[in-house]
Design an enzyme around this catalytic site. Structure first.
Site, PDB file in Angstrom:
ATOM      1  N   THR A  26       0.847  -1.216   0.000  1.00  0.00           N
ATOM      2  CA  THR A  26       0.000   0.000   0.000  1.00  0.00           C
ATOM      3  C   THR A  26       0.876   1.257   0.000  1.00  0.00           C
ATOM      4  O   THR A  26       0.515   2.256  -0.607  1.00  0.00           O
ATOM      5  CB  THR A  26      -0.944   0.034   1.226  1.00  0.00           C
ATOM      6  OG1 THR A  26      -0.171  -0.176   2.420  1.00  0.00           O
ATOM      7  CG2 THR A  26      -2.028  -1.020   1.106  1.00  0.00           C
ATOM      8  N   ARG A  34      -9.115  -5.387   1.803  1.00  0.00           N
ATOM      9  CA  ARG A  34     -10.172  -5.340   2.824  1.00  0.00           C
ATOM     10  C   ARG A  34     -10.065  -4.136   3.757  1.00  0.00           C
ATOM     11  O   ARG A  34     -10.862  -4.014   4.667  1.00  0.00           O
ATOM     12  CB  ARG A  34     -10.142  -6.666   3.612  1.00  0.00           C
ATOM     13  CG  ARG A  34     -10.498  -7.860   2.706  1.00  0.00           C
ATOM     14  CD  ARG A  34     -10.271  -9.228   3.315  1.00  0.00           C
ATOM     15  NE  ARG A  34     -10.604 -10.255   2.333  1.00  0.00           N
ATOM     16  CZ  ARG A  34      -9.768 -10.675   1.386  1.00  0.00           C
ATOM     17  NH1 ARG A  34      -8.530 -10.193   1.328  1.00  0.00           N
ATOM     18  NH2 ARG A  34     -10.132 -11.567   0.482  1.00  0.00           N
ATOM     19  N   GLN A  99       1.319 -13.382  -1.162  1.00  0.00           N
ATOM     20  CA  GLN A  99      -0.024 -13.483  -1.765  1.00  0.00           C
ATOM     21  C   GLN A  99      -0.166 -12.429  -2.865  1.00  0.00           C
ATOM     22  O   GLN A  99      -1.170 -12.414  -3.577  1.00  0.00           O
ATOM     23  CB  GLN A  99      -1.100 -13.270  -0.698  1.00  0.00           C
ATOM     24  CG  GLN A  99      -1.027 -14.260   0.458  1.00  0.00           C
ATOM     25  CD  GLN A  99      -1.958 -13.891   1.578  1.00  0.00           C
ATOM     26  OE1 GLN A  99      -3.158 -14.205   1.556  1.00  0.00           O
ATOM     27  NE2 GLN A  99      -1.424 -13.211   2.582  1.00  0.00           N
ATOM     28  N   HIS A 117      -0.334 -16.577  -5.412  1.00  0.00           N
ATOM     29  CA  HIS A 117      -1.544 -16.226  -6.180  1.00  0.00           C
ATOM     30  C   HIS A 117      -1.209 -15.810  -7.607  1.00  0.00           C
ATOM     31  O   HIS A 117      -2.011 -15.136  -8.258  1.00  0.00           O
ATOM     32  CB  HIS A 117      -2.317 -15.097  -5.468  1.00  0.00           C
ATOM     33  CG  HIS A 117      -2.897 -15.563  -4.168  1.00  0.00           C
ATOM     34  ND1 HIS A 117      -3.345 -14.693  -3.205  1.00  0.00           N
ATOM     35  CD2 HIS A 117      -3.094 -16.807  -3.645  1.00  0.00           C
ATOM     36  CE1 HIS A 117      -3.797 -15.390  -2.164  1.00  0.00           C
ATOM     37  NE2 HIS A 117      -3.643 -16.681  -2.411  1.00  0.00           N
ATOM     38  N   CYS A 128      -5.801 -23.562 -23.197  1.00  0.00           N
ATOM     39  CA  CYS A 128      -4.635 -24.468 -23.322  1.00  0.00           C
ATOM     40  C   CYS A 128      -3.597 -24.248 -22.239  1.00  0.00           C
ATOM     41  O   CYS A 128      -2.620 -24.993 -22.156  1.00  0.00           O
ATOM     42  CB  CYS A 128      -3.988 -24.285 -24.713  1.00  0.00           C
ATOM     43  SG  CYS A 128      -3.081 -22.726 -24.900  1.00  0.00           S
TER      44      CYS A 128
HETATM   45  N1  APR Z   1       1.335  -1.514   6.896  1.00  0.00           N
HETATM   46  C1  APR Z   1       0.864  -2.568   7.602  1.00  0.00           C
HETATM   47  N2  APR Z   1      -0.316  -3.176   7.344  1.00  0.00           N
HETATM   48  C2  APR Z   1      -1.051  -2.672   6.333  1.00  0.00           C
HETATM   49  C3  APR Z   1      -0.631  -1.572   5.554  1.00  0.00           C
HETATM   50  C4  APR Z   1       0.619  -0.989   5.865  1.00  0.00           C
HETATM   51  N3  APR Z   1       1.107   0.060   5.180  1.00  0.00           N
HETATM   52  N4  APR Z   1      -1.604  -1.333   4.619  1.00  0.00           N
HETATM   53  C5  APR Z   1      -2.581  -2.244   4.825  1.00  0.00           C
HETATM   54  N5  APR Z   1      -2.254  -3.047   5.860  1.00  0.00           N
HETATM   55  C6  APR Z   1      -2.979  -4.203   6.372  1.00  0.00           C
HETATM   56  C7  APR Z   1      -4.460  -4.032   6.447  1.00  0.00           C
HETATM   57  O1  APR Z   1      -4.841  -3.519   7.705  1.00  0.00           O
HETATM   58  C8  APR Z   1      -4.963  -5.467   6.256  1.00  0.00           C
HETATM   59  O2  APR Z   1      -5.121  -6.140   7.499  1.00  0.00           O
HETATM   60  O3  APR Z   1      -2.749  -5.248   5.453  1.00  0.00           O
HETATM   61  C9  APR Z   1      -3.850  -6.160   5.476  1.00  0.00           C
HETATM   62  C10 APR Z   1      -4.225  -6.467   4.054  1.00  0.00           C
HETATM   63  O4  APR Z   1      -5.260  -7.430   4.102  1.00  0.00           O
HETATM   64  P1  APR Z   1      -6.099  -7.726   2.784  1.00  0.00           P
HETATM   65  O5  APR Z   1      -6.549  -6.449   2.180  1.00  0.00           O
HETATM   66  O6  APR Z   1      -7.108  -8.769   3.136  1.00  0.00           O
HETATM   67  O7  APR Z   1      -5.021  -8.354   1.787  1.00  0.00           O
HETATM   68  P2  APR Z   1      -4.416  -9.809   1.812  1.00  0.00           P
HETATM   69  O8  APR Z   1      -4.325 -10.345   3.197  1.00  0.00           O
HETATM   70  O9  APR Z   1      -3.163  -9.766   1.014  1.00  0.00           O
HETATM   71  O10 APR Z   1      -5.524 -10.631   0.995  1.00  0.00           O
HETATM   72  C11 APR Z   1      -5.238 -11.964   0.668  1.00  0.00           C
HETATM   73  O11 APR Z   1      -7.211 -12.046  -0.705  1.00  0.00           O
HETATM   74  O12 APR Z   1      -8.671 -11.403  -2.359  1.00  0.00           O
HETATM   75  C12 APR Z   1      -7.566 -12.116  -2.079  1.00  0.00           C
HETATM   76  O13 APR Z   1      -6.084 -12.601  -3.820  1.00  0.00           O
HETATM   77  C13 APR Z   1      -6.379 -11.637  -2.870  1.00  0.00           C
HETATM   78  O14 APR Z   1      -4.063 -12.079  -2.306  1.00  0.00           O
HETATM   79  C14 APR Z   1      -5.274 -11.517  -1.824  1.00  0.00           C
HETATM   80  C15 APR Z   1      -5.823 -12.306  -0.656  1.00  0.00           C
END
Ligand code: APR
Length: 256
Positions: A26, A34, A99, A117, A128
């Site tokens: 991010t 999420r 992921q 992923h 194919c």
């Molecule tokens: N520093 C620390 N934590 C962070 C930061 C940051 N700068 N930015 C976001 N987060 C945290 C959020 O609070 C959240 O708990 O990272 C987490 C990201 O969680 P998700 O958005 O669920 O992402 P992820 O866990 O990678 O999702 C897994 O879900 O939809 C599928 O394929 C998709 O690979 C993905 C998988």
């Protein structure tokens, strides 16, 4: 708990491995899924990122992924990615199990990355299974056509694991082996809600390993973790890397 607690665990680790999620990217300008502003906030992933979506509503599917690819154009590794490279180069980290499909760990210089992923660098034919550079998908989309496989004419998708798809068998096998062999798993930027990736910390715990979690928000594994630091990965990871080996991060623009 603090960075010092994480340092103690990682200093003593014989074989640490990282498990990362969208939260590590991010700070590179890529939304997670999420959190507030995440890709799944107000969007049902089954309507844009599933095998069903590709087959029933290709326009929505390709619009979603074209948007992700456009955002990826301007993204580059951030200090969290580079801190993991520094840990790997200092012999403190065996591998990064990610992921993420953005390729930023490799762009930062991580040499041992397991992409659970898939990735957005390639396109894959749903008929194919043929693989092509992602340009083979982007160019027809930008010309208003469906992207088709040169070999068989099947539809091309980004080479990522869609909802309803199985995880790549080889990646999963490697990830389970690394998680089982790890005495410390450093979890960074994941809500740990999506299986089977979210089973990996359990593989480490069940063999007596410890979890060090760095995440902005609580995760379902917090109560089982030896160390939990709620905060920004792009600040905390460089502090951990600095504390372990004095080097905060790999020089930017590092290559594999
Ligand atoms: N520093 C620390 N934590 C962070 C930061 C940051 N700068 N930015 C976001 N987060 C945290 C959020 O609070 C959240 O708990 O990272 C987490 C990201 O969680 P998700 O958005 O669920 O992402 P992820 O866990 O990678 O999702 C897994 O879900 O939809 C599928 O394929 C998709 O690979 C993905 C998988």
């Amino acid at each position: 708990m603090s960075v010092e607690d994480a340092l103690r665990r990682l200093r003593a680790a014989r074989r640490a491995v990282a498990l990362t999620g969208a939260g590590v990217s991010t700070a590179s300008g890529l939304p997670d899924f999420r959190s507030v502003g995440g890709l799944w906030v107000g969007v049902d992933p089954m309507t844009v990122a599933s095998r069903t979506a590709l087959e029933r509503d290709p326009a929505a599917f390709y619009a979603f992924y074209r948007g992700r690819l456009a955002r990826l154009d301007g993204a580059s590794p951030n200090p969290a990615h580079r801190a993991l490279v520094a840990l790997e180069r200092a012999g403190r980290l065996r591998a990064v199990l990610t992921q993420n499909v953005d390729g930023l760990h490799q762009a930062a210089g991580s040499a041992h990355v397991v992409e659970l992923h898939g990735n957005l660098r390639e396109a894959a034919c749903i008929a194919c299974g043929g693989i092509a550079p992602i340009a083979a998908l982007i160019a027809p989309l930008d010309a208003g056509r469906l992207p088709r496989c040169e070999r068989c004419g099947g539809l091309l998708k980004p080479n990522v694991v869609l909802f309803e798809d199985p995880m790549p068998a080889d990646a999963w096998r490697r990830a389970v082996l690394e998680a089982r062999a790890a005495d410390v798993m450093l979890v960074v930027g994941s809500s740990l809600q999506v299986t089977p990736a979210a089973y990996l910390p359990r593989e480490t715990l069940d063999r007596g390993g410890a979890l060090v979690i760095v995440n902005r928000e609580p995760t379902p594994y917090d109560r089982d973790a030896a160390v939990v630091i709620h905060g920004e990965a792009d600040r905390i990871l460089p502090a951990i890397s600095r504390g372990l080996d004095g080097r905060e991060e790999a020089p930017s623009g590092a290559t594999n």
